[in-house]
Write an enzyme that holds these catalytic residues in place. Structure first.
Site, short mmCIF file in Angstrom:
data_model
loop_
_atom_site.label_atom_id
_atom_site.label_comp_id
_atom_site.label_asym_id
_atom_site.label_seq_id
_atom_site.Cartn_x
_atom_site.Cartn_y
_atom_site.Cartn_z
N LYS A 11 51.92 67.61 40.18
CA LYS A 11 51.84 66.49 41.12
C LYS A 11 52.51 65.27 40.51
O LYS A 11 52.59 65.13 39.27
CB LYS A 11 50.39 66.16 41.49
CG LYS A 11 49.50 65.65 40.34
CD LYS A 11 49.55 64.16 40.07
CE LYS A 11 48.81 63.79 38.80
NZ LYS A 11 49.16 62.60 38.13
N ASP A 137 41.74 64.94 38.70
CA ASP A 137 42.93 65.34 39.46
C ASP A 137 42.81 66.75 40.02
O ASP A 137 43.65 67.18 40.80
CB ASP A 137 44.17 65.34 38.54
CG ASP A 137 44.68 63.94 38.27
OD1 ASP A 137 44.26 63.01 38.97
OD2 ASP A 137 45.51 63.81 37.35
#
Ligand code: C5P
Length: 313
Positions: A11, A137
């Site tokens: 990401k 995350d």
């Protein structure tokens, strides 16, 4: 029980705003996260007993309890006892200590893979709740795509797909940044500016830099998305690593859309509207900064997180 081959995408943060402190010692954040097609690959095979065996193609990746893939397997065994052991092989393509959530993506892939292998039928929300126990995350890594992340980073809301955009990622191979260090240093330097009551945090979220980016994403307007990129952690990481600051500056000059550091760094990315544009930026940055330590990737935004490899049924 059969084996599973999973893809675990990296990401980038289009936005990372630090709002204030939380009672649990973490930071209250506003983030906009985006999955890209640079990805680790994991092979999960059933093992007898309750053994967890971990292998990785990258020599610097720890193979013990400190690895999030290992901890994800252990968490699944603790929550669903008696299902067996697992042999995990990670083909590492996402650089480590890079601000790209590579370790979180591997852990998320193990949660998804064991849910399939053990036929548990967990919902995405249930998988995300397990993921949140292991890292801020990690829930995003499960669902992926484009998302707004609040709280510690685990409160996710999907945003419109931006899967026509590209990002050129650039990182000095020998450089990594510790995420706890980046946040602690930020608190040390900017703690006095934190919003620490719920009302002050709500006001900060309502007036902060995410407002412009969310509007730009709603309109899928690449130029406006590029202008609205924001990362508070740049204030501490770029100061400590001037070469990353220079890399970001050069990428920003090359990219008509804009450049920013991802997460706690030190990876920097430049946005591009087409693959040709991204390729041009990648080539140009390597000409301007001819350093064998500099790694560059052309990546495409993707609209999903952990998924089975295409060859899988
Ligand atoms: O959750 P995760 O283990 O990925 O976080 C790594 C470190 O980043 C934490 O130990 C903390 O120092 C910092 N962090 C934070 N606030 C967040 C997320 C991470 O301070 N919301």
């Amino acid at each position: 029980m059969r084996s599973y081959h999973l893809i675990a995408p990296a990401k980038i943060n289009l936005l990372l705003e630090i709002v204030g402190d939380r009672p649990d010692g973490f930071h209250e954040l506003v983030m906009v996260m985006q999955s890209v097609d640079l990805a680790d690959e994991l092979e999960l095979k059933p093992l007898g007993g309750d053994r967890i065996s971990l292998h990785c193609t990258h020599p610097q990746v720890p193979l013990d309890e400190s690895n999030l893939a290992y901890r994800a397997a252990k968490l699944m065994q603790d929550c669903f006892p008696g299902r067996g052991g697992v042999d995990i092989t990670i083909q590492k393509k996402i650089p480590i200590g890079a601000g790209l959530a590579g370790g979180s993506a591997d852990g998320a892939a193990v949660l998804v893979g064991l849910d399939l292998m053990w036929n548990l039928g967990l919902t995405q929300d249930e998988l995300c709740a397990l993921a949140a126990k292991l890292g801020s995350d990690m829930p995003f890594c499960i669902s992926g795509g484009t998302a707004l992340a609040l709280g510690r980073g685990e409160e996710l809301s999907p945003l419109p797909d931006l899967d026509r955009l590209y990002a050129v990622l650039a990182k000095y191979q020998s450089l990594s940044v510790s995420t706890p260090w980046a946040y602690q240093t930020y608190r040390h330097e900017f703690g006095a500016t934190y919003a620490n009551t719920p009302a002050a945090q709500q006001e900060r979220r309502r007036t902060g830099p995410s407002v412009g980016l969310l509007g730009a994403i709603a309109h899928r307007d690449p130029a406006s998305i590029g202008r609205s990129l924001h990362n508070d952690l740049e204030k501490v990481v770029l100061g400590h690593h001037p070469q990353v600051g220079l890399l970001r500056e050069k990428l920003a000059i090359q990219s008509p859309l804009g450049a920013m550091m991802s997460g706690s760094g030190p990876t920097v990315f430049a946005l591009a509207a087409t693959r040709e544009e991204a390729q041009r930026i990648a080539t140009q940055i390597q000409i301007e900064l001819p350093d064998p330590d500099l790694e560059v990737w052309v990546t495409k935004f993707i609209g999903r997180g952990i998924h089975l490899a295409e060859s899988e049924p």
